[in-house]
Design a protein around this motif. Structure first.
Motif, PDB file in Angstrom:
ATOM      1  N   MET A   1       0.839  -1.191   0.000  1.00 37.19           N
ATOM      2  CA  MET A   1       0.000   0.000   0.000  1.00 37.19           C
ATOM      3  C   MET A   1       0.884   1.254   0.000  1.00 37.19           C
ATOM      4  O   MET A   1       1.857   1.331   0.729  1.00 37.19           O
ATOM      5  CB  MET A   1      -0.896  -0.002   1.244  1.00 37.19           C
ATOM      6  N   TYR A   2       0.525   2.170  -0.861  1.00 35.43           N
ATOM      7  CA  TYR A   2       1.285   3.417  -0.993  1.00 35.43           C
ATOM      8  C   TYR A   2       0.407   4.545  -0.410  1.00 35.43           C
ATOM      9  O   TYR A   2      -0.591   4.923  -1.012  1.00 35.43           O
ATOM     10  CB  TYR A   2       1.624   3.612  -2.469  1.00 35.43           C
ATOM     11  N   ILE A   3       0.815   5.024   0.772  1.00 35.18           N
ATOM     12  CA  ILE A   3       0.046   6.056   1.473  1.00 35.18           C
ATOM     13  C   ILE A   3       0.788   7.384   1.356  1.00 35.18           C
ATOM     14  O   ILE A   3       2.005   7.430   1.562  1.00 35.18           O
ATOM     15  CB  ILE A   3      -0.082   5.715   2.981  1.00 35.18           C
ATOM     16  N   LYS A  25       4.425  -0.049  12.544  1.00 35.46           N
ATOM     17  CA  LYS A  25       5.377  -1.092  12.970  1.00 35.46           C
ATOM     18  C   LYS A  25       4.818  -1.860  14.162  1.00 35.46           C
ATOM     19  O   LYS A  25       4.942  -3.078  14.235  1.00 35.46           O
ATOM     20  CB  LYS A  25       6.725  -0.467  13.307  1.00 35.46           C
ATOM     21  N   GLU A  26       4.191  -1.118  15.085  1.00 35.40           N
ATOM     22  CA  GLU A  26       3.597  -1.763  16.270  1.00 35.40           C
ATOM     23  C   GLU A  26       2.512  -2.767  15.884  1.00 35.40           C
ATOM     24  O   GLU A  26       2.331  -3.769  16.564  1.00 35.40           O
ATOM     25  CB  GLU A  26       2.999  -0.707  17.216  1.00 35.40           C
ATOM     26  N   ILE A  27       1.792  -2.477  14.790  1.00 28.24           N
ATOM     27  CA  ILE A  27       0.740  -3.425  14.391  1.00 28.24           C
ATOM     28  C   ILE A  27       1.273  -4.446  13.378  1.00 28.24           C
ATOM     29  O   ILE A  27       0.518  -5.103  12.675  1.00 28.24           O
ATOM     30  CB  ILE A  27      -0.552  -2.717  13.874  1.00 28.24           C
ATOM     31  N   GLY A  28       2.595  -4.517  13.297  1.00 27.42           N
ATOM     32  CA  GLY A  28       3.219  -5.610  12.546  1.00 27.42           C
ATOM     33  C   GLY A  28       3.481  -5.360  11.071  1.00 27.42           C
ATOM     34  O   GLY A  28       3.762  -6.294  10.323  1.00 27.42           O
ATOM     35  N   GLN A  29       3.426  -4.108  10.648  1.00 26.51           N
ATOM     36  CA  GLN A  29       3.682  -3.812   9.233  1.00 26.51           C
ATOM     37  C   GLN A  29       5.154  -3.464   9.006  1.00 26.51           C
ATOM     38  O   GLN A  29       5.797  -2.890   9.874  1.00 26.51           O
ATOM     39  CB  GLN A  29       2.813  -2.625   8.775  1.00 26.51           C
ATOM     40  N   LYS A  30       5.639  -3.804   7.823  1.00 25.52           N
ATOM     41  CA  LYS A  30       6.969  -3.343   7.413  1.00 25.52           C
ATOM     42  C   LYS A  30       6.749  -2.020   6.678  1.00 25.52           C
ATOM     43  O   LYS A  30       5.818  -1.902   5.882  1.00 25.52           O
ATOM     44  CB  LYS A  30       7.627  -4.352   6.474  1.00 25.52           C
ATOM     45  N   VAL A  31       7.604  -1.043   6.961  1.00 31.24           N
ATOM     46  CA  VAL A  31       7.332   0.306   6.450  1.00 31.24           C
ATOM     47  C   VAL A  31       8.543   0.900   5.728  1.00 31.24           C
ATOM     48  O   VAL A  31       9.676   0.751   6.172  1.00 31.24           O
ATOM     49  CB  VAL A  31       6.956   1.246   7.632  1.00 31.24           C
ATOM     50  N   LEU A  32       8.279   1.577   4.622  1.00 30.95           N
ATOM     51  CA  LEU A  32       9.312   2.387   3.967  1.00 30.95           C
ATOM     52  C   LEU A  32       8.789   3.821   3.920  1.00 30.95           C
ATOM     53  O   LEU A  32       7.676   4.056   3.449  1.00 30.95           O
ATOM     54  CB  LEU A  32       9.570   1.894   2.533  1.00 30.95           C
ATOM     55  N   THR A  33       9.592   4.766   4.434  1.00 33.31           N
ATOM     56  CA  THR A  33       9.163   6.166   4.311  1.00 33.31           C
ATOM     57  C   THR A  33       9.992   6.848   3.221  1.00 33.31           C
ATOM     58  O   THR A  33      11.194   6.629   3.110  1.00 33.31           O
ATOM     59  CB  THR A  33       9.320   6.952   5.640  1.00 33.31           C
ATOM     60  N   ILE A  34       9.321   7.652   2.441  1.00 34.55           N
ATOM     61  CA  ILE A  34      10.004   8.429   1.401  1.00 34.55           C
ATOM     62  C   ILE A  34       9.489   9.862   1.451  1.00 34.55           C
ATOM     63  O   ILE A  34       8.484  10.126   2.100  1.00 34.55           O
ATOM     64  CB  ILE A  34       9.760   7.838  -0.024  1.00 34.55           C
ATOM     65  N   LEU A  74      12.503   8.858 -10.160  1.00 33.65           N
ATOM     66  CA  LEU A  74      13.500   8.055  -9.441  1.00 33.65           C
ATOM     67  C   LEU A  74      12.857   7.197  -8.345  1.00 33.65           C
ATOM     68  O   LEU A  74      13.479   6.281  -7.829  1.00 33.65           O
ATOM     69  CB  LEU A  74      14.558   8.971  -8.800  1.00 33.65           C
ATOM     70  N   LEU A  75      11.616   7.513  -7.993  1.00 34.11           N
ATOM     71  CA  LEU A  75      10.959   6.782  -6.892  1.00 34.11           C
ATOM     72  C   LEU A  75      10.171   5.565  -7.365  1.00 34.11           C
ATOM     73  O   LEU A  75       9.848   4.692  -6.566  1.00 34.11           O
ATOM     74  CB  LEU A  75       9.989   7.716  -6.152  1.00 34.11           C
ATOM     75  N   ILE A  76       9.883   5.513  -8.673  1.00 31.80           N
ATOM     76  CA  ILE A  76       8.974   4.461  -9.165  1.00 31.80           C
ATOM     77  C   ILE A  76       9.470   3.066  -8.774  1.00 31.80           C
ATOM     78  O   ILE A  76       8.741   2.278  -8.158  1.00 31.80           O
ATOM     79  CB  ILE A  76       8.786   4.567 -10.708  1.00 31.80           C
ATOM     80  N   GLU A  77      10.743   2.804  -9.103  1.00 30.92           N
ATOM     81  CA  GLU A  77      11.292   1.468  -8.839  1.00 30.92           C
ATOM     82  C   GLU A  77      11.317   1.176  -7.340  1.00 30.92           C
ATOM     83  O   GLU A  77      11.004   0.075  -6.904  1.00 30.92           O
ATOM     84  CB  GLU A  77      12.702   1.408  -9.411  1.00 30.92           C
ATOM     85  N   LYS A  78      11.690   2.206  -6.577  1.00 25.29           N
ATOM     86  CA  LYS A  78      11.778   2.052  -5.121  1.00 25.29           C
ATOM     87  C   LYS A  78      10.417   1.660  -4.518  1.00 25.29           C
ATOM     88  O   LYS A  78      10.319   0.767  -3.674  1.00 25.29           O
ATOM     89  CB  LYS A  78      12.240   3.398  -4.539  1.00 25.29           C
ATOM     90  N   ILE A  79       9.363   2.343  -4.979  1.00 24.60           N
ATOM     91  CA  ILE A  79       8.018   2.066  -4.463  1.00 24.60           C
ATOM     92  C   ILE A  79       7.582   0.662  -4.883  1.00 24.60           C
ATOM     93  O   ILE A  79       7.074  -0.115  -4.066  1.00 24.60           O
ATOM     94  CB  ILE A  79       7.003   3.127  -4.967  1.00 24.60           C
ATOM     95  N   GLU A  80       7.828   0.331  -6.151  1.00 30.98           N
ATOM     96  CA  GLU A  80       7.397  -0.992  -6.639  1.00 30.98           C
ATOM     97  C   GLU A  80       8.127  -2.112  -5.901  1.00 30.98           C
ATOM     98  O   GLU A  80       7.537  -3.137  -5.561  1.00 30.98           O
ATOM     99  CB  GLU A  80       7.602  -1.090  -8.155  1.00 30.98           C
ATOM    100  N   LYS A  81       9.420  -1.899  -5.646  1.00 31.57           N
ATOM    101  CA  LYS A  81      10.194  -2.923  -4.926  1.00 31.57           C
ATOM    102  C   LYS A  81       9.637  -3.110  -3.509  1.00 31.57           C
ATOM    103  O   LYS A  81       9.414  -4.232  -3.054  1.00 31.57           O
ATOM    104  CB  LYS A  81      11.671  -2.497  -4.872  1.00 31.57           C
ATOM    105  N   ALA A  82       9.373  -1.982  -2.842  1.00 33.72           N
ATOM    106  CA  ALA A  82       8.831  -2.053  -1.472  1.00 33.72           C
ATOM    107  C   ALA A  82       7.482  -2.764  -1.472  1.00 33.72           C
ATOM    108  O   ALA A  82       7.200  -3.600  -0.608  1.00 33.72           O
ATOM    109  CB  ALA A  82       8.694  -0.649  -0.899  1.00 33.72           C
ATOM    110  N   GLU A  83       6.659  -2.458  -2.457  1.00 31.48           N
ATOM    111  CA  GLU A  83       5.333  -3.096  -2.530  1.00 31.48           C
ATOM    112  C   GLU A  83       5.472  -4.608  -2.741  1.00 31.48           C
ATOM    113  O   GLU A  83       4.746  -5.391  -2.139  1.00 31.48           O
ATOM    114  CB  GLU A  83       4.506  -2.462  -3.659  1.00 31.48           C
ATOM    115  N   SER A  84       6.454  -4.990  -3.574  1.00 34.51           N
ATOM    116  CA  SER A  84       6.639  -6.430  -3.821  1.00 34.51           C
ATOM    117  C   SER A  84       7.157  -7.133  -2.557  1.00 34.51           C
ATOM    118  O   SER A  84       7.045  -8.350  -2.441  1.00 34.51           O
ATOM    119  CB  SER A  84       7.589  -6.660  -5.000  1.00 34.51           C
ATOM    120  N   GLN A  85       7.724  -6.353  -1.632  1.00 37.30           N
ATOM    121  CA  GLN A  85       8.183  -6.938  -0.356  1.00 37.30           C
ATOM    122  C   GLN A  85       7.122  -6.773   0.743  1.00 37.30           C
ATOM    123  O   GLN A  85       7.425  -6.900   1.927  1.00 37.30           O
ATOM    124  CB  GLN A  85       9.482  -6.249   0.091  1.00 37.30           C
TER     125      GLN A  85
END
Ligand code: TYD
Length: 193
Positions: A1-3, A25-34, A74-85
């Protein structure tokens, strides 16, 4: 999910993103901030250009719009990679910022046609006077008229693009609570923890 969190300068996005990251994180999600502008060379150039007294001239604004679009690419690949993880991506601004800060929305749409659209956009809606007070002492050239225009454009876009609008004039805890309330169902939860 991209918020994505959007809002005028001083609306409290960065503070709320820190709190949101902690909660997810507390509710168990892995997070990437950009964030946009990104820390790339293009992003650094943008930040330098934003400080120019010419930054509101039309030709300067158009150059900035192209740079924002390039930086965003430059963010497209980064977001897609994070989503795939299976990571939740939280972004401080998105292409919607260009839609409200830069002119000519049709052209902005064209040059951003490859940009990722957030799945959830939360607009922190703050009074312009409060925003300007909060920005005092920072390197901001924004004035009441300009920020007022940006705020109105945000509210128009919010209707078109189904943003969640949160009153950012309320205290930090209430704003955080309202953000959680928006996101709870997206994570299959019904009660704030
Ligand atoms: P901001 O998130 O306010 O950075 P900081 O927290 O470091 O002050 O973003 C910097 C400025 O860039 C802000 O005034 C909004 C502007 N901006 C645009 O004009 N267009 C865009 O597309 C983006 C992403 C930002």
């Amino acid at each position: 999910m991209y918020i994505c969190l959007e809002g005028i300068d001083g609306s409290g996005k960065s503070t709320q993103i820190k709190l949101l990251k902690k909660w997810l994180k507390e509710i168990g999600q892995k997070v990437l901030t950009i964030r946009e502008p990104t820390p790339s060379d293009v992003g650094l150039l943008i930040r330098k250009m934003l400080l120019s007294p010419r930054s509101n001239d039309e030709d300067y604004q158009n150059t900035l719009a192209l740079l924002f679009a390039a930086d965003r690419t430059l963010l497209i690949e980064k977001i897609e990679k994070a989503e795939s993880q299976n990571k939740v991506v939280i972004s401080d601004r998105s292409y919607y910022s260009s839609m409200v800060y830069q002119n000519d929305q049709e052209w902005i749409t064209q040059i951003n046609k490859h940009a990722k659209k957030p799945d959830v956009t939360i607009l922190l809606d703050l009074d312009v006077e409060t925003a300007l007070k909060r920005c005092e002492g920072h390197d901001h050239f924004e004035n009441t008229n300009f920020l007022g225009k940006v705020k109105n454009r945000y509210l128009e876009l919010a209707e078109k693009e189904d943003f969640y609008v949160i009153n950012a004039n309320n205290g930090l805890n209430k704003v955080q609570h309202d953000i959680k309330k928006v996101l709870l169902p997206k994570f299959g939860m019904c009660q704030i923890t």
